[in-house]
Enzyme design. Structure first.
Site, PDB file in Angstrom:
ATOM      1  N   ASP A  64       0.720  -1.050   0.034  1.00 44.91           N
ATOM      2  CA  ASP A  64      -0.199   0.184   0.192  1.00 44.91           C
ATOM      3  C   ASP A  64       0.821   1.250   0.494  1.00 44.91           C
ATOM      4  OD1 ASP A  64      -2.468   1.913   0.619  1.00 44.91           O
ATOM      5  OD2 ASP A  64      -1.349   2.415   2.342  1.00 44.91           O
ATOM      6  N   LEU A  65       0.302   2.250  -0.210  1.00 39.40           N
ATOM      7  CA  LEU A  65       1.480   3.683  -0.713  1.00 39.40           C
ATOM      8  C   LEU A  65       1.278   4.057   0.950  1.00 39.40           C
ATOM      9  CD1 LEU A  65       3.149   5.470  -2.145  1.00 39.40           C
ATOM     10  CD2 LEU A  65       0.872   6.678  -2.843  1.00 39.40           C
ATOM     11  N   ASP A  66       0.109   5.070   0.641  1.00 35.13           N
ATOM     12  CA  ASP A  66      -0.502   6.385   1.343  1.00 35.13           C
ATOM     13  C   ASP A  66      -0.148   5.845   3.165  1.00 35.13           C
ATOM     14  OD1 ASP A  66      -0.935   8.021   0.435  1.00 35.13           O
ATOM     15  OD2 ASP A  66      -2.906   8.043   0.042  1.00 35.13           O
ATOM     16  N   THR A 116       1.707  10.199   4.319  1.00 33.61           N
ATOM     17  CA  THR A 116       0.565  11.305   3.408  1.00 33.61           C
ATOM     18  C   THR A 116      -1.238  11.758   3.808  1.00 33.61           C
ATOM     19  OG1 THR A 116       0.291   9.335   1.733  1.00 33.61           O
ATOM     20  CG2 THR A 116       1.531  11.357   0.631  1.00 33.61           C
ATOM     21  N   LYS A 125      -8.763   6.735   5.850  1.00 35.15           N
ATOM     22  CA  LYS A 125      -7.499   5.885   5.844  1.00 35.15           C
ATOM     23  C   LYS A 125      -7.576   4.135   4.500  1.00 35.15           C
ATOM     24  CE  LYS A 125      -4.428   7.150   9.260  1.00 35.15           C
ATOM     25  NZ  LYS A 125      -3.606   6.763   9.863  1.00 35.15           N
ATOM     26  N   SER A 182      -2.450   0.172  -4.137  1.00 36.06           N
ATOM     27  CA  SER A 182      -3.211   1.858  -3.362  1.00 36.06           C
ATOM     28  C   SER A 182      -4.708   2.354  -3.680  1.00 36.06           C
ATOM     29  CB  SER A 182      -2.204   3.259  -3.597  1.00 36.06           C
ATOM     30  OG  SER A 182      -2.376   4.331  -3.741  1.00 36.06           O
ATOM     31  N   ALA A 183      -4.980   3.161  -3.326  1.00 40.38           N
ATOM     32  CA  ALA A 183      -6.491   3.496  -3.672  1.00 40.38           C
ATOM     33  C   ALA A 183      -6.526   4.756  -3.763  1.00 40.38           C
ATOM     34  CB  ALA A 183      -7.310   3.060  -2.201  1.00 40.38           C
ATOM     35  N   LYS A 198     -10.875  -0.834  -1.359  1.00 45.99           N
ATOM     36  CA  LYS A 198     -10.809  -1.190  -0.517  1.00 45.99           C
ATOM     37  C   LYS A 198     -12.135  -1.051   0.182  1.00 45.99           C
ATOM     38  CE  LYS A 198      -5.653  -0.469  -0.831  1.00 45.99           C
ATOM     39  NZ  LYS A 198      -4.883  -0.334  -0.617  1.00 45.99           N
ATOM     40  N   GLU A 207      -0.340  -3.523   4.473  1.00 44.74           N
ATOM     41  CA  GLU A 207      -1.399  -2.307   4.705  1.00 44.74           C
ATOM     42  C   GLU A 207      -1.695  -1.676   5.721  1.00 44.74           C
ATOM     43  OE1 GLU A 207      -3.908  -0.685   3.310  1.00 44.74           O
ATOM     44  OE2 GLU A 207      -3.895  -1.337   2.198  1.00 44.74           O
ATOM     45  N   ASP A 208      -1.748  -0.275   6.103  1.00 44.25           N
ATOM     46  CA  ASP A 208      -1.815   0.119   7.505  1.00 44.25           C
ATOM     47  C   ASP A 208      -3.369   0.574   7.769  1.00 44.25           C
ATOM     48  OD1 ASP A 208      -1.743   2.115   5.137  1.00 44.25           O
ATOM     49  OD2 ASP A 208      -2.538   3.750   6.901  1.00 44.25           O
TER      50      ASP A 208
HETATM   51  P1  B16 Z   1      -6.741  10.240  -4.013  1.00 42.04           P
HETATM   52  P2  B16 Z   1      -3.877   4.200  -0.097  1.00 42.04           P
HETATM   53  C1  B16 Z   1      -5.547   5.703  -0.300  1.00 42.04           C
HETATM   54  O1  B16 Z   1      -4.441   5.651  -0.356  1.00 42.04           O
HETATM   55  C2  B16 Z   1      -5.530   7.163   1.525  1.00 42.04           C
HETATM   56  O2  B16 Z   1      -5.452   6.320   2.334  1.00 42.04           O
HETATM   57  C3  B16 Z   1      -7.099   7.513   1.216  1.00 42.04           C
HETATM   58  O3  B16 Z   1      -6.859   8.125   2.795  1.00 42.04           O
HETATM   59  C4  B16 Z   1      -7.372   8.568   0.330  1.00 42.04           C
HETATM   60  O4  B16 Z   1      -8.749   8.495   0.583  1.00 42.04           O
HETATM   61  C5  B16 Z   1      -7.246   7.765  -0.874  1.00 42.04           C
HETATM   62  O5  B16 Z   1      -6.020   6.860  -0.872  1.00 42.04           O
HETATM   63  C6  B16 Z   1      -7.805   8.399  -2.253  1.00 42.04           C
HETATM   64  O6  B16 Z   1      -6.249   8.984  -2.117  1.00 42.04           O
HETATM   65  O7  B16 Z   1      -7.821  11.096  -3.782  1.00 42.04           O
HETATM   66  O8  B16 Z   1      -5.193  10.429  -3.900  1.00 42.04           O
HETATM   67  O9  B16 Z   1      -6.787   9.259  -4.888  1.00 42.04           O
HETATM   68  O10 B16 Z   1      -3.415   3.821   1.345  1.00 42.04           O
HETATM   69  O11 B16 Z   1      -4.331   2.973  -0.624  1.00 42.04           O
HETATM   70  O12 B16 Z   1      -2.344   4.007  -0.844  1.00 42.04           O
HETATM   71 MG    MG Z   2      -2.224   3.119   2.483  1.00 47.74          MG
END
Ligand code: B16
Ligand code: MG
Length: 215
Positions: free
Chosen positions: A10-12, A18, A46, A115-116, A146, A170-171
């Site tokens: 996962d990224l964030d 972030t 998250k 990542s989302a 997710k 994953e966090d």
């Molecule tokens: P964006 P991850 C997710 O990233 C974030 O945890 C989540 O808080 C955010 O709403 C989502 O990405 C969408 O991000 O607005 O930049 O498309 O944790 O799946 O890497």
């Molecule tokens: Mg994350």
């Protein structure tokens, strides 16, 4: 687990923090809407998609809006968020991540991003991390958020691996559930109290190497 051949990150919250920038941008929007939005509320965002995050904030404020306004507000938040993350540098990579990624690759493990975020490419670029990944599956490539397993199943497929050959890092609770729904072993990054469903939880990658995982 001797058949593990791929790691999906996962990224964030796993490779970079972030979440604080998401929070700043959402809070700015919440203030405009006169909604009280706390750090604790931010935990619920998250791992979930941008539009779902907005829905959660509107629910907190008990506000109903039409779709066009919602799209406009989500865009506004994203513009602020992109402004914040455009200042990211490799120094923002979480402690131990580079050493861990290098040891993983040295052991012949394939690496994917799951990542989302629709801003993943920009973030990886700012952090100089793009070249560590054999495959990148992000919010621009999936339609189901997710805890749906789509992002991780696509990650495994892009690596030419079966789900049971992959480990997810994953966090977020929703992300851990997505990994389990994909039939994958999941290592939580964060706190055991929050990531109860993960098979194993690490506080982070500081001093972590592939060998120390004892797979
Ligand atoms: P964006 P991850 C997710 O990233 C974030 O945890 C989540 O808080 C955010 O709403 C989502 O990405 C969408 O991000 O607005 O930049 O498309 O944790 O799946 O890497
Ligand atoms: Mg994350």
């Amino acid at each position: 687990m001797h058949n593990i051949k791929g790691f999906i990150f996962d990224l964030d919250g796993v490779l970079v923090d972030t979440a604080k920038y998401h929070y700043l941008a959402w809070r700015r929007l919440a203030e405009e809407l006169n909604i009280d939005f706390s750090l604790r509320d931010n935990e619920r965002l998250k791992g979930v998609s941008r539009m779902q995050s907005l829905e959660i904030i509107l629910e907190i404020g008990n506000i109903t809006l039409n779709d066009a306004t919602k799209i406009e507000l989500a865009q506004k938040k994203n513009n602020w968020y992109v402004e914040y993350i455009s200042k990211l540098t490799p120094e923002d990579i979480l402690p131990g991540v580079i050493g861990f990624l290098e040891s993983v690759r040295d052991n012949g493990i394939k690496v994917a991003l799951g990542s989302a975020s629709k801003n993943s490419m920009l973030i990886l670029d700012k952090l100089n991390l793009t070249n560590y990944f054999d495959a990148i599956i992000d919010g621009t490539k999936v339609s189901k958020a997710k805890p749906n397993p789509e992002v991780f199943l696509k990650g495994a497929e892009a690596l030419n691996l079966l789900p049971n050959q992959c480990i997810v890092f994953e966090d977020a609770e929703a992300g851990v559930e997505a990994a389990i729904n994909a039939g994958m072993y999941c290592i939580g990054i964060g706190s055991k109290d929050v990531l109860k469903k993960a098979h194993l939880v690490l506080s982070g990658f500081y001093n972590m190497t592939f060998d120390k995982l004892e797979l």
